[in-house]
Design an enzyme around this catalytic site. Structure first.
Site, short mmCIF file in Angstrom:
data_model
loop_
_atom_site.label_atom_id
_atom_site.label_comp_id
_atom_site.label_asym_id
_atom_site.label_seq_id
_atom_site.Cartn_x
_atom_site.Cartn_y
_atom_site.Cartn_z
N TYR A 31 -9.07 15.85 -14.89
CA TYR A 31 -8.57 16.13 -13.71
C TYR A 31 -7.82 15.29 -13.04
CZ TYR A 31 -8.45 17.92 -8.80
OH TYR A 31 -8.10 18.38 -7.39
N LEU A 32 -6.57 15.70 -12.49
CA LEU A 32 -5.67 14.72 -11.94
C LEU A 32 -5.72 15.19 -10.43
CD1 LEU A 32 -2.79 14.32 -14.52
CD2 LEU A 32 -5.16 12.86 -14.14
N ASP A 64 8.47 22.84 -22.84
CA ASP A 64 8.62 24.04 -21.84
C ASP A 64 8.75 23.12 -20.31
OD1 ASP A 64 8.50 26.26 -20.34
OD2 ASP A 64 6.18 26.87 -20.70
#
Length: 294
Positions: A97-98, A201
């Site tokens: 998790y950032l 992407d």
């Protein structure tokens, strides 16, 4: 353990001797169910992870994403930050998790240098493709290794999506034939370029701000392809700052006229959006095909 978590995650948490404190839904997932898990260990430390699932998707999609993220984690301090893959099984992907922060003053500079560095990483045999198929949104990207970049893009990008759009009546047989003829002319329209490591992407929604204000990449569709095609994707949906492009150009060998080919490269992404989201993108596909066929 709350019922909302899938059994493989419940099992993994128990195996790691962790205790779930909370599972908070996160925004931003277009086709995925994304939650932040807060966990405590017996040693007293707190661990925050991201759980990603694909409702109606396949284990293959998340396995491909995990492989792409691991490939993008280059061993260089100047490389762009990519969340660490903690665990993947079936339709579950656990990531570092950032926590978000305000962008650093040199955010665009870091992004430009980092992407230029990423694009210096080529495939082992200088071929186009990847070890596995990947997914752009929910669409499979075939990545069979191919020495010739124009053949790779013609067959495994434009023609594949043109065929799928034709099968779903998104395009007419006439437009389909025009796309085939255009894809066969790529060697006339695109300068010779090496195969480099692409996010695949790279629109603005897939660049987030990490805890130190640094740029970080998420949701890749990784393969080895043309750097110009990656830059072209950054011009869709608002684009990036002009400072980013200036820095990237100063730290790369990209040709100065790459912007002249942006629409040609982005035909692939417009075809993908037409396939995924319907007729709203037909006009863009037809416009680009007619322009380059004229």
């Amino acid at each position: 353990m709350p019922d909302l978590l899938p059994e493989p995650i419940v099992k993994w948490i128990k195996q790691q001797s962790l205790q779930l404190i909370s599972a908070q839904a996160l925004t931003g997932g277009c086709v995925a169910d994304i939650r932040k898990l807060t966990l405590h260990s017996r040693q007293g430390y707190c661990l925050e992870l991201v759980l990603k699932q694909m409702p109606g998707g396949s284990a293959e999609q998340l396995a491909a994403e995990a492989s792409g993220l691991q490939t993008l984690r280059l061993p260089d301090d100047a490389a762009l930050r990519v969340p660490e893959v903690v665990w993947q099984e079936g339709n579950c992907l656990l990531l570092e998790y950032l926590p978000a922060a305000a962008p650093a003053e040199d955010f665009a500079v870091q992004l430009g240098i980092g992407l230029a560095l990423q694009h210096r990483s080529g495939s082992v045999n200088r071929t186009f493709g990847f070890d596995t198929d990947t997914f752009c949104g929910g669409t499979r990207q075939p990545n069979r290794w191919q020495v010739d970049g124009t053949v790779f893009y013609a067959q495994q990008r434009y023609q594949v999506l043109a065929e799928q759009n034709l099968q779903r009546n998104r395009i007419s047989p006439r437009l389909f034939e025009m796309i085939l003829r255009l894809s066969d002319r790529l060697s006339e329209l695109v300068p010779c370029q090496p195969a480099v490591l692409l996010h695949g992407d790279l629109w603005s929604g897939n660049v987030i701000c990490g805890p130190g204000g640094e740029p970080a990449l998420i949701d890749p569709a990784v393969y080895y392809g043309w750097a110009e095609a990656e830059l072209a994707m950054t011009r869709m949906f608002g684009g990036f700052s002009e400072r980013f492009y200036q820095v990237y150009e100063a730290h790369s060998a990209v040709l100065p006229d790459w912007r002249d080919r942006v629409e040609l490269y982005n035909l692939y992404h417009y075809l993908n959006h037409l396939l995924l989201f319907g007729s709203g993108y037909h006009r863009d596909v037809e416009r680009i095909v007619k322009y380059y066929s004229g």
